[in-house]
Design a protein around this motif. Sequence first.
Motif, PDB file in Angstrom:
ATOM      1  N   PRO A   1       9.960  -6.538   7.471  1.00 48.24           N
ATOM      2  CA  PRO A   1       8.872  -7.525   7.394  1.00 48.24           C
ATOM      3  C   PRO A   1       7.594  -7.050   8.077  1.00 48.24           C
ATOM      4  O   PRO A   1       6.490  -7.280   7.569  1.00 48.24           O
ATOM      5  N   GLN A   2       7.727  -6.401   9.223  1.00 56.09           N
ATOM      6  CA  GLN A   2       6.540  -5.927   9.937  1.00 56.09           C
ATOM      7  C   GLN A   2       5.747  -4.933   9.090  1.00 56.09           C
ATOM      8  O   GLN A   2       4.515  -5.018   8.996  1.00 56.09           O
ATOM      9  N   ILE A   3       6.444  -3.985   8.474  1.00 54.88           N
ATOM     10  CA  ILE A   3       5.762  -3.003   7.624  1.00 54.88           C
ATOM     11  C   ILE A   3       5.186  -3.685   6.389  1.00 54.88           C
ATOM     12  O   ILE A   3       4.079  -3.335   5.934  1.00 54.88           O
ATOM     13  N   ALA A   4       5.891  -4.654   5.826  1.00 49.06           N
ATOM     14  CA  ALA A   4       5.394  -5.358   4.643  1.00 49.06           C
ATOM     15  C   ALA A   4       4.067  -6.055   4.928  1.00 49.06           C
ATOM     16  O   ALA A   4       3.113  -5.967   4.141  1.00 49.06           O
ATOM     17  N   HIS A   5       3.989  -6.745   6.058  1.00 52.95           N
ATOM     18  CA  HIS A   5       2.733  -7.397   6.433  1.00 52.95           C
ATOM     19  C   HIS A   5       1.627  -6.360   6.644  1.00 52.95           C
ATOM     20  O   HIS A   5       0.486  -6.555   6.200  1.00 52.95           O
ATOM     21  N   GLY A   6       1.972  -5.257   7.326  1.00 54.49           N
ATOM     22  CA  GLY A   6       0.985  -4.217   7.560  1.00 54.49           C
ATOM     23  C   GLY A   6       0.511  -3.576   6.267  1.00 54.49           C
ATOM     24  O   GLY A   6      -0.669  -3.218   6.125  1.00 54.49           O
ATOM     25  N   LEU A   7       1.415  -3.440   5.319  1.00 49.06           N
ATOM     26  CA  LEU A   7       1.067  -2.848   4.034  1.00 49.06           C
ATOM     27  C   LEU A   7       0.010  -3.695   3.319  1.00 49.06           C
ATOM     28  O   LEU A   7      -0.964  -3.161   2.760  1.00 49.06           O
ATOM     29  N   LEU A   8       0.189  -5.005   3.345  1.00 50.48           N
ATOM     30  CA  LEU A   8      -0.786  -5.884   2.698  1.00 50.48           C
ATOM     31  C   LEU A   8      -2.134  -5.843   3.409  1.00 50.48           C
ATOM     32  O   LEU A   8      -3.188  -5.964   2.776  1.00 50.48           O
TER      33      LEU A   8
ATOM     34  N   ALA B   1      15.683  -9.643   1.614  1.00 45.97           N
ATOM     35  CA  ALA B   1      14.569  -9.093   2.381  1.00 45.97           C
ATOM     36  C   ALA B   1      13.266  -9.701   1.890  1.00 45.97           C
ATOM     37  O   ALA B   1      13.179 -10.218   0.770  1.00 45.97           O
ATOM     38  N   VAL B   2      12.261  -9.631   2.728  1.00 42.81           N
ATOM     39  CA  VAL B   2      10.959 -10.168   2.348  1.00 42.81           C
ATOM     40  C   VAL B   2      10.362  -9.315   1.233  1.00 42.81           C
ATOM     41  O   VAL B   2      10.445  -8.088   1.244  1.00 42.81           O
ATOM     42  N   ARG B   3       9.793  -9.997   0.241  1.00 42.48           N
ATOM     43  CA  ARG B   3       9.113  -9.307  -0.858  1.00 42.48           C
ATOM     44  C   ARG B   3       7.604  -9.366  -0.641  1.00 42.48           C
ATOM     45  O   ARG B   3       7.070 -10.385  -0.204  1.00 42.48           O
ATOM     46  N   LEU B   4       6.928  -8.282  -0.983  1.00 48.31           N
ATOM     47  CA  LEU B   4       5.474  -8.279  -0.902  1.00 48.31           C
ATOM     48  C   LEU B   4       4.877  -9.362  -1.781  1.00 48.31           C
ATOM     49  O   LEU B   4       3.895 -10.011  -1.414  1.00 48.31           O
ATOM     50  N   ALA B   5       5.486  -9.575  -2.955  1.00 46.10           N
ATOM     51  CA  ALA B   5       4.974 -10.594  -3.871  1.00 46.10           C
ATOM     52  C   ALA B   5       5.084 -11.990  -3.279  1.00 46.10           C
ATOM     53  O   ALA B   5       4.275 -12.863  -3.585  1.00 46.10           O
ATOM     54  N   ALA B   6       6.087 -12.205  -2.420  1.00 46.68           N
ATOM     55  CA  ALA B   6       6.227 -13.505  -1.765  1.00 46.68           C
ATOM     56  C   ALA B   6       5.137 -13.702  -0.710  1.00 46.68           C
ATOM     57  O   ALA B   6       4.561 -14.790  -0.583  1.00 46.68           O
TER      58      ALA B   6
END
Length: 466
Positions: A265-272, A297-302
Amino acid sequence: MIAPLDRSRPEPLADQLAAAVIAWIEARGAETAAGAALPSIRRLAAETGVSRNTVVEAYDRLVAEGRILSRPGVGFRVAPPAAPLPPAAPDPGGVAAVADRVWRLYDDRPALLRLGGGRLPDDWHDTTDLARAIRRVTREGGRALIDYGTPLGEPRLRRLVAQRLARLSVPVAEDRVMLTTGASQALDVVIRALTRPGDAVLVEDPGYHNLFGLLRLQGVRMVAVPRRADGPDLQALDAAAAASGARLFVTNGVLHNPTGSTTTPQIAHGLLTVAARHDLTIVEDDIYADFEEGSPAVRLAALDGLDRVVMVGSFSKPLSSALRVGYVAAAPSRMRGLVDVKMLSSVASSRFAEQVMAVLIETGGLRRTAEALTRRLARQRAALLPALRRAGWRLFAEPRGGMFVWAAHEDAADARLLVDAAAARGIGLVSGAVFRPGLEEGAWLRINIAAAADPRARAFLKDPLG
């Protein structure tokens, strides 16, 4: 005169007859025999002592192979020899180099154990639900058997995809879902719609080999972003986006191919955050969603609400590689361009396959199959990973599900040594270079967790260079 057949031989008479006709043609020379009349069906049956049906079967096969021609009212004649192939065209994008390596992943020799392959072994599949769904769609008949689908795809299945994505907290209506012939076509359509030749596109290194081939076909420039155990390297992504001017990044966040890792999740938020800074569109490849264990797992689209994220998925992995059904979910502003590319390149995807998939979802067949396979993969992975470590293998990540392990052996700095050693034992592996955008060789390679259950695989993995 066509040579007589030998009924004591094990080959079917139709096979023998077809071979005898070919021998007759070749004995005269293809150029000389071209246009020559062949015996009628009745005459050849009488001359060779076989039934007319056998002659028909042999002639039909030779027509299909281009050896002879059938002309109504004229009969059968020897076809002219095929024109020589033109010289190979230049390959500035390096497509052939990629394709040559990818071909090794699809070596279909029956005796070969595909330890590096991308699908489940045949004996892992229970096709009961699939066969039942096919019979149901066939029995109900209708347009699914004969007609094109719509460019967007079967509405019934698009509604089910929207419901599937809602369970992953991805808000989407059915008019924001387009069905495709598998995830590969989904990626192809997205790449064609969102890039132009010469563009820079950010990709994960390592990553999905077929994606790299599609990008080369489009004539874009790939810029590698290192993949870590927790997801893409954000610092490298930020720098690459700034330096290249790229506006597209393709990532396989959950159960990444080939490493098996999942973006945190941390990397996903940072990616956005990085994507917003550089106005990046993100293509999120979610092809292995059905093999995820535990809470999703958390999806970027979510997180993004399908604003700058385009989501790609598929149903083929747990069910059947022959049932090619995938999808793209995107913002309304992007969907028309995506549908236009699909319509102009393939008209439509298979309405029949889409209705079969809808039945499998509605009747629980997909869920049951995926759950059973996920449990079996989990058991096999629990046994495999400790065994690999004991045998001197280094693991890139601890997969939380899925089919793959990305590994390197302590005694092989070049994975090609392992590939050659495996081939000598009838085991198919490919070096990790095929999963790298620049095709660089190294120590890493992909191991299929399901195929590793085979005793031949266990023996090889325990002592690969022995």
